[in-house]
Design a protein around this motif. Structure first.
Motif, PDB file in Angstrom:
ATOM      1  N   ALA A   1       1.417   3.444   7.874  1.00  0.00           N
ATOM      2  CA  ALA A   1       0.100   2.921   7.514  1.00  0.00           C
ATOM      3  C   ALA A   1      -0.393   3.584   6.237  1.00  0.00           C
ATOM      4  O   ALA A   1      -0.061   4.722   5.935  1.00  0.00           O
ATOM      5  N   ILE A   2      -1.215   2.826   5.513  1.00  0.00           N
ATOM      6  CA  ILE A   2      -1.870   3.330   4.302  1.00  0.00           C
ATOM      7  C   ILE A   2      -3.360   3.398   4.577  1.00  0.00           C
ATOM      8  O   ILE A   2      -3.942   2.415   5.061  1.00  0.00           O
ATOM      9  N   TYR A   3      -3.954   4.496   4.269  1.00  0.00           N
ATOM     10  CA  TYR A   3      -5.392   4.665   4.497  1.00  0.00           C
ATOM     11  C   TYR A   3      -6.138   4.564   3.187  1.00  0.00           C
ATOM     12  O   TYR A   3      -5.970   3.595   2.455  1.00  0.00           O
ATOM     13  N   ASN A   4      -6.939   5.548   2.844  1.00  0.00           N
ATOM     14  CA  ASN A   4      -7.707   5.471   1.599  1.00  0.00           C
ATOM     15  C   ASN A   4      -6.784   5.450   0.375  1.00  0.00           C
ATOM     16  O   ASN A   4      -5.774   6.141   0.332  1.00  0.00           O
TER      17      ASN A   4
ATOM     18  N   THR B   1     -11.280   2.099   1.223  1.00  0.00           N
ATOM     19  CA  THR B   1     -10.761   2.470   2.534  1.00  0.00           C
ATOM     20  C   THR B   1      -9.827   1.380   3.044  1.00  0.00           C
ATOM     21  O   THR B   1      -9.711   0.297   2.458  1.00  0.00           O
ATOM     22  N   ARG B   2      -9.192   1.689   4.171  1.00  0.00           N
ATOM     23  CA  ARG B   2      -8.281   0.714   4.755  1.00  0.00           C
ATOM     24  C   ARG B   2      -9.019  -0.570   5.138  1.00  0.00           C
ATOM     25  O   ARG B   2      -8.454  -1.669   5.072  1.00  0.00           O
ATOM     26  N   GLU B   3     -10.282  -0.417   5.519  1.00  0.00           N
ATOM     27  CA  GLU B   3     -11.090  -1.554   5.931  1.00  0.00           C
ATOM     28  C   GLU B   3     -11.674  -2.310   4.744  1.00  0.00           C
ATOM     29  O   GLU B   3     -12.286  -3.362   4.921  1.00  0.00           O
TER      30      GLU B   3
ATOM     31  N   ARG C   1      -7.993  -4.821  -2.055  1.00  0.00           N
ATOM     32  CA  ARG C   1      -6.671  -4.467  -1.552  1.00  0.00           C
ATOM     33  C   ARG C   1      -6.106  -5.599  -0.726  1.00  0.00           C
ATOM     34  O   ARG C   1      -6.852  -6.349  -0.076  1.00  0.00           O
TER      35      ARG C   1
ATOM     36  N   ASN D   1      -3.586  -5.673   2.148  1.00  0.00           N
ATOM     37  CA  ASN D   1      -2.825  -4.830   3.067  1.00  0.00           C
ATOM     38  C   ASN D   1      -1.456  -5.430   3.392  1.00  0.00           C
ATOM     39  O   ASN D   1      -0.505  -4.705   3.655  1.00  0.00           O
TER      40      ASN D   1
ATOM     41  N   ASN E   1       0.599  -4.281   0.658  1.00  0.00           N
ATOM     42  CA  ASN E   1       0.519  -2.837   0.400  1.00  0.00           C
ATOM     43  C   ASN E   1       0.133  -2.556  -1.044  1.00  0.00           C
ATOM     44  O   ASN E   1       0.693  -1.661  -1.697  1.00  0.00           O
TER      45      ASN E   1
ATOM     46  N   ALA F   1      -2.711   7.597  -2.724  1.00  0.00           N
ATOM     47  CA  ALA F   1      -2.867   6.958  -1.428  1.00  0.00           C
ATOM     48  C   ALA F   1      -2.583   7.938  -0.304  1.00  0.00           C
ATOM     49  O   ALA F   1      -1.645   8.748  -0.400  1.00  0.00           O
TER      50      ALA F   1
ATOM     51  N   ILE G   1      -1.067   8.212   3.092  1.00  0.00           N
ATOM     52  CA  ILE G   1      -0.077   7.388   3.785  1.00  0.00           C
ATOM     53  C   ILE G   1       0.507   8.149   4.963  1.00  0.00           C
ATOM     54  O   ILE G   1       0.875   9.325   4.834  1.00  0.00           O
TER      55      ILE G   1
END
Length: 122
Positions: free
Chosen positions: A30-33, A52-54, A71, A73, A76, A97, A99
């Motif tokens: 997963a990738i976050y901020n 952010t991921r959201e 972004r 997702n 990626n 990132a 990750i």
């Protein structure tokens, strides 16, 4: 191995636009901020924008209203749309990132791209 690759830099006239991309590849969960930094000659690296991921974004006051982040997702990839560029925006732009490469949160680490040059000049 995780790789971040920036692209989209180049030479643009003042008032022009560029869109930078930051694409992650490799083995990760997963990738976050994701953050965009820039570093101009003789200056410290500064944080320009974050997402952010959201999808919640923050931008530095110096670029607010001119730079926007988005972004994808599924791909990626994060995009930095830069409008109304000024000579002061010229710098090497880097993405960073957070990750996660395994099931545990302890496998999360920061990864940097190699940078992409943005030149703003008439």
């Amino acid at each position: 191995q995780v790789q971040l690759v920036e692209s989209g830099g180049g030479l643009v006239q003042p008032g022009g636009s560029l869109r930078l991309s930051c694409a992650a590849s490799g083995n990760f969960v997963a990738i976050y901020n994701i953050d965009w930094y820039r570093e101009a000659p003789g200056k410290q690296r500064e944080l320009v924008a974050s997402i952010t991921r959201e999808g919640t974004t923050n931008t530095a006051d110096s670029v607010k209203g001119r730079f926007t982040l988005s972004r994808d997702n599924a791909k990626n990839t994060v995009y930095l749309q830069m409008n109304n560029l000024k000579p002061d925006d010229a710098a090497v732009y880097y993405c960073k990132a957070a990750i996660r490469t395994g099931l545990k949160m302890t496998t999360m680490a920061d990864y940097w791209g190699q940078g992409t040059q943005v030149t703003v000049s008439s």
